[in-house]
Design a protein around this motif. Structure first.
Motif, short mmCIF file in Angstrom:
data_model
loop_
_atom_site.label_atom_id
_atom_site.label_comp_id
_atom_site.label_asym_id
_atom_site.label_seq_id
_atom_site.Cartn_x
_atom_site.Cartn_y
_atom_site.Cartn_z
N ALA A 211 -6.72 -17.07 -9.68
CA ALA A 211 -6.73 -15.32 -9.91
C ALA A 211 -8.48 -15.27 -8.98
CB ALA A 211 -7.51 -15.10 -10.85
N HIS B 27 -13.31 -14.66 -11.37
CA HIS B 27 -12.60 -15.96 -11.38
C HIS B 27 -12.91 -16.67 -10.59
CE1 HIS B 27 -9.89 -15.47 -15.06
NE2 HIS B 27 -9.77 -14.03 -14.63
N THR C 139 -4.90 -9.33 -10.68
CA THR C 139 -5.27 -10.87 -11.51
C THR C 139 -5.32 -11.09 -11.85
OG1 THR C 139 -6.31 -12.53 -9.76
CG2 THR C 139 -7.06 -10.66 -9.92
N GLY C 140 -5.96 -12.37 -12.73
CA GLY C 140 -6.25 -12.53 -13.22
C GLY C 140 -5.68 -14.09 -14.08
N PRO C 141 -5.60 -14.52 -15.16
CA PRO C 141 -5.13 -16.04 -16.01
C PRO C 141 -3.13 -14.98 -16.43
CG PRO C 141 -7.06 -14.72 -17.72
CD PRO C 141 -6.47 -13.59 -16.82
N THR C 142 -2.92 -16.18 -15.75
CA THR C 142 -1.35 -16.71 -16.50
C THR C 142 -0.54 -15.85 -17.30
OG1 THR C 142 -1.42 -18.37 -15.14
CG2 THR C 142 0.89 -17.97 -16.15
N GLY D 272 -5.10 -19.10 -13.00
CA GLY D 272 -4.55 -17.87 -13.27
C GLY D 272 -3.45 -17.92 -11.77
#
Length: 304
Positions: free
Chosen positions: A191, A196, A163-166, A127
């Motif tokens: 992330a 996550h 924030t999070g998966p790319t 992430g």
């Protein structure tokens, strides 16, 4: 004293201080000794960019190194007679804040920062994070269309970290570009401050079982809760939760402003939080009459 999280580092930071400050050099030596049971690299080699040293691109290197530099800068301020009434940390900066306040021994603090960072390294590539120039409310509204993303930190009145998966962060950044919302990706590859982090719970809980925080006369403002807390609660569970939950830096700054704090020193190799601090203090001054902050005592920040 305000301690930032990851992001204030740069190659060669503190090299001159190692040569010119005995206080700083002694502190780095102590940190290197305390980190040795948990690392296979030399802190001094990293700071002096030794050819065999790992780079600051690795989370398991940069976080312990930053801890040493942040707390070393605080030691220099204290050697010059400047002692904090209160400490505040952002994300991993909370470990530096807790150590500087006297709530953690150097052994406990270096154990926390090294083992948390090593656990984080197992999530490398899963992430990323981004900074948006939006209010928390507007960011929440925006994320209703991006359910895979989360608010990771609220730094100021119009500075929110997600924030999070790319791929989902990239999709949101494209949306921001087309809708003229100022946004930038943050150079991390996991992330943090989101669900996550949940897979690390057991690992970190087990690694930090023996952490024994102490009471302290220096006030501790939690970057996680945004409130003043009892330092004896800074157990292993706290150090997992503070990595899992959003950072409430804006709320913490408001808490300090409302309790008469008017001078903030960001003990950092490079200013990261000074802009957010300034935005919050200006917003506070313009929108609220605070009896603890009368005219002539406008809050100011210093980067050290």
């Amino acid at each position: 004293f305000v301690f930032p999280g990851q992001g204030s580092q740069y190659p060669g930071m503190a090299r001159e201080l190692l040569d010119t400050s005995q206080v700083f050099r002694d502190h780095i030596t102590a940190c290197e000794t305390a980190l040795a049971p948990h690392t296979d690299w030399s802190l001094t080699h990293v700071l002096t960019q030794h050819p065999d040293a790992p780079t600051l691109d690795r989370v398991d290197v940069v976080q312990p190194t930053l801890f040493a530099v942040l707390t070393g800068l605080a030691e220099i301020w204290k050697a010059h007679g400047i002692h904090p009434d209160t400490v505040l940390g952002h994300s991993q900066g909370e470990i530096a804040a807790a150590y500087t306040a006297g709530a953690l021994t150097l052994t406990d603090a270096t154990t926390i920062v090294a083992l948390r960072a090593q656990a984080l390294a197992t999530l490398t590539g899963t992430g990323t994070m981004a900074s948006l120039t939006l209010t928390p409310h507007d960011t929440t509204q925006l994320l209703t269309h991006h359910p895979h993303l989360h608010i990771a930190a609220v730094n100021g009145p119009t500075t929110t970290i997600i924030t999070g998966p790319t791929p989902h962060i990239d999709q949101l950044l494209h949306h921001c570009t087309t809708h003229h919302i100022h946004a930038r990706k943050i150079p991390v590859d996991y992330a943090s401050h989101s669900p996550h982090i949940d897979p690390l719970h057991h690992t970190i809980q087990q690694a930090l079982t023996h952490i024994t925080p102490q009471p302290t006369t220096t006030t501790y403002c939690s970057g996680m809760t945004g409130t003043i807390i009892d330092t004896t609660t800074l157990t292993g569970d706290y150090w997992f939760t503070s990595m899992r939950q959003p950072v409430q830096f804006h709320k913490a700054t408001q808490t300090l402003l409302n309790t008469g704090h008017t001078l903030y020193i960001e003990t950092s190799p490079h200013p990261v939080l000074t802009t957010a601090l300034t935005q919050t203090t200006e917003h506070h001054t313009n929108n609220q009459t605070n009896p603890n902050n009368p005219p002539g005592h406008t809050p100011i920040t210093i980067t050290g």
